[in-house]
Design a protein around this motif. Structure first.
Motif, mmCIF file in Angstrom:
data_model
loop_
_atom_site.group_PDB
_atom_site.id
_atom_site.type_symbol
_atom_site.label_atom_id
_atom_site.label_comp_id
_atom_site.label_asym_id
_atom_site.label_seq_id
_atom_site.Cartn_x
_atom_site.Cartn_y
_atom_site.Cartn_z
ATOM 1 N N UNK A 1 36.825 25.394 53.300
ATOM 2 C CA UNK A 1 37.637 24.171 53.985
ATOM 3 C C UNK A 1 38.661 23.541 53.025
ATOM 4 N N UNK A 2 38.467 23.560 51.993
ATOM 5 C CA UNK A 2 39.537 23.085 50.952
ATOM 6 C C UNK A 2 40.727 24.069 50.854
ATOM 7 N N UNK A 3 40.135 25.298 50.513
ATOM 8 C CA UNK A 3 41.194 26.418 50.666
ATOM 9 C C UNK A 3 42.165 26.314 51.679
ATOM 10 N N UNK A 4 41.259 26.426 52.904
ATOM 11 C CA UNK A 4 42.154 26.309 54.287
ATOM 12 C C UNK A 4 43.140 25.214 54.401
ATOM 13 N N UNK A 5 42.723 24.183 53.815
ATOM 14 C CA UNK A 5 43.900 22.965 53.850
ATOM 15 C C UNK A 5 44.902 22.841 52.966
ATOM 16 N N UNK A 6 44.782 23.978 51.842
ATOM 17 C CA UNK A 6 45.911 23.766 50.864
ATOM 18 C C UNK A 6 47.170 24.631 51.126
ATOM 19 N N UNK A 7 48.194 24.297 50.457
ATOM 20 C CA UNK A 7 49.320 24.767 50.495
ATOM 21 C C UNK A 7 49.513 26.081 49.849
ATOM 22 N N UNK A 8 48.706 26.247 48.732
ATOM 23 C CA UNK A 8 48.562 27.254 47.934
ATOM 24 C C UNK A 8 47.141 27.350 47.184
ATOM 25 N N UNK A 9 46.758 28.707 46.773
ATOM 26 C CA UNK A 9 45.298 28.774 46.023
ATOM 27 C C UNK A 9 45.873 29.398 44.891
ATOM 28 N N UNK A 10 45.473 28.783 43.735
ATOM 29 C CA UNK A 10 45.831 29.463 42.367
ATOM 30 C C UNK A 10 44.477 30.006 41.815
ATOM 31 N N UNK A 11 44.521 31.457 41.394
ATOM 32 C CA UNK A 11 43.402 32.231 40.873
ATOM 33 C C UNK A 11 43.570 32.819 39.518
ATOM 34 N N UNK A 12 42.517 32.873 38.700
ATOM 35 C CA UNK A 12 42.813 33.591 37.493
ATOM 36 C C UNK A 12 41.683 34.727 37.294
ATOM 37 N N UNK A 13 41.287 35.241 36.061
ATOM 38 C CA UNK A 13 40.206 36.227 36.059
ATOM 39 C C UNK A 13 39.137 35.828 35.052
ATOM 40 N N UNK A 14 38.985 34.303 34.918
ATOM 41 C CA UNK A 14 37.788 34.098 33.952
ATOM 42 C C UNK A 14 36.421 33.670 34.478
ATOM 43 N N UNK A 15 36.544 34.013 36.054
ATOM 44 C CA UNK A 15 35.248 33.887 36.836
ATOM 45 C C UNK A 15 35.262 35.195 37.266
ATOM 46 N N UNK A 16 33.766 35.447 37.890
ATOM 47 C CA UNK A 16 33.623 36.952 38.183
ATOM 48 C C UNK A 16 34.598 37.306 39.535
ATOM 49 N N UNK A 17 34.990 38.596 39.350
ATOM 50 C CA UNK A 17 35.905 39.153 40.270
ATOM 51 C C UNK A 17 35.344 39.010 41.768
ATOM 52 N N UNK A 18 34.032 38.875 41.979
ATOM 53 C CA UNK A 18 33.479 38.733 43.389
ATOM 54 C C UNK A 18 33.941 37.206 43.804
ATOM 55 N N UNK A 19 34.054 36.430 43.045
ATOM 56 C CA UNK A 19 34.219 35.158 43.222
ATOM 57 C C UNK A 19 35.772 34.971 43.728
ATOM 58 N N UNK A 20 36.542 35.467 42.662
ATOM 59 C CA UNK A 20 38.044 35.475 42.935
ATOM 60 C C UNK A 20 38.419 36.400 44.264
ATOM 61 N N UNK A 21 37.976 37.436 44.382
ATOM 62 C CA UNK A 21 38.014 38.368 45.700
ATOM 63 C C UNK A 21 37.729 37.466 46.880
ATOM 64 N N UNK A 22 36.456 36.702 46.932
ATOM 65 C CA UNK A 22 36.260 36.002 48.154
ATOM 66 C C UNK A 22 37.245 35.098 48.554
ATOM 67 N N UNK A 23 37.596 34.254 47.381
ATOM 68 C CA UNK A 23 38.623 32.945 47.573
ATOM 69 C C UNK A 23 39.883 33.690 48.122
ATOM 70 N N UNK A 24 40.254 34.958 47.495
ATOM 71 C CA UNK A 24 41.644 35.328 48.055
ATOM 72 C C UNK A 24 41.504 35.876 49.414
ATOM 73 N N UNK A 25 40.445 36.335 49.860
ATOM 74 C CA UNK A 25 40.088 36.719 51.239
ATOM 75 C C UNK A 25 40.180 35.416 52.329
ATOM 76 N N UNK A 26 39.605 34.353 51.800
ATOM 77 C CA UNK A 26 39.440 33.045 52.527
ATOM 78 C C UNK A 26 41.043 32.550 52.552
#
Length: 317
Positions: free
Chosen positions: A133-158
């Motif tokens: 819900x927070x990602x959906x309300x944002x103007x941009x999502x910042x991601x990096x690779x210091x957490x598991x790729x599964x989490x990064x990919x899930x957020x990018x898809x959202x």
């Protein structure tokens, strides 16, 4: 005279790491098997996710941090540091795993070497409904690779589902799944990460062209040489860095990323956004630490104006 409407405050969501940086300052970094004497030691709140969140907040955005820390002293200190900089930590999870740490050696030329122990960051493998819900309300999502790729990919898809611009810093450098690149709007590597992703060394423009086959926009940061922007169907844009004496380059890339996201969300042109982010990074390298070195908006505006004035009068920036 009608007043100019104020620029709406952008909302930036950040999914990423929160580490405590354990920083040793030395004249020269030790070689393998060598022991050297340091001149100073500091514990500094860090982690690429937390750093980018703080950079964006200090640059004037409303920022929401999604991630995890341990139920320990470092975790409490990181949460406090984020909140002190104005970052919303409601979605920063508290888990049983110890808080992540980064072990950093900084030499007298401002260079650094870093070992990251993920700790609690390794538990961030997906999103809660509140996260999405927070990602959906944002103007941009910042991601990096210091957490598991599964989490990064899930957020990018959202973010893609909700039409939110995704900015990915591919660090630490590693092979990226095609699915993640397909859900990335702006890829933000440094020159070494760009070389690792493409196999092209010493030629950032060529690396950028190769990356554009996978993502629509690329910014390659070039350290003291500035930054390079490339997009499909557009001429590349190169922005020089301000000439400053570096004390500690730790966190400079995260300062650039967080500030750039704010600038683009506010509608600045690409050249102006790059200049503004470069000014923020120039300020950060003149101070020790990562998050502790990040400038506020007033400082960034002043540095950017000064750099523009020097360029106008012919003085190198």
């Amino acid at each position: 005279m009608t007043p100019t409407p104020a620029t709406p405050t952008p909302h930036i969501a950040v999914l990423g790491s929160a580490n405590m940086d354990l920083v040793a300052y030395v004249a020269e970094a030790p070689r393998r098997g060598e022991t050297v004497t340091g001149r100073e030691f500091r514990t500094v709140p860090g982690g690429k996710g937390a750093n980018q969140a703080i950079a964006a907040a200090r640059a004037g955005a409303t920022v929401s941090m999604i991630g995890a820390v341990g139920a320990d002293t470092f975790g409490a200190q990181l949460r406090s540091s984020l909140e002190h900089s104005g970052v919303d930590t409601d979605l920063l999870r508290r888990v049983d795993t110890p808080t992540g740490t980064a072990h950093i050696v900084v030499d007298d030329e401002g260079g650094n070497a870093i070992v990251v122990v993920p700790g609690a960051n390794g538990t961030v493998k997906g999103l809660t409904p509140g996260d999405e819900a927070v990602i959906a309300s944002a103007d941009a999502l910042l991601l990096q690779l210091e957490i598991p790729l599964k989490g990064v990919l899930t957020a990018a898809r959202a973010a893609r589902r909700h039409g939110v611009r995704t900015v990915l810093t591919p660090a630490p450098a590693q092979p990226l799944p095609a699915e993640l690149l397909a859900a990335t709007d702006l890829l933000l590597p440094n020159e070494h990460e760009a070389a690792a992703l493409t196999g092209i060394t010493d030629d950032p423009p060529a690396a950028a062209r190769t990356l554009l086959a996978q993502v629509p926009e690329v910014v390659i940061t070039l350290g003291s040489q500035g930054s390079l922007y490339a997009a499909r169907g557009a001429e590349p844009v190169t922005v020089p860095a301000s000439r400053v004496t570096a004390v500690d380059t730790t966190g400079a890339g995260d300062t650039f990323a967080g500030t750039l996201a704010v600038a683009l969300a506010e509608g600045k042109s690409v050249p102006d956004a790059l200049h503004w982010a470069s000014s923020a990074a120039a300020l950060s390298v003149q101070r020790p630490g990562a998050s502790a070195s990040m400038p506020c908006r007033k400082e960034i505006d002043a540095q950017a104006a000064e750099a523009a004035a020097r360029t106008t009068d012919g003085t190198p920036s």
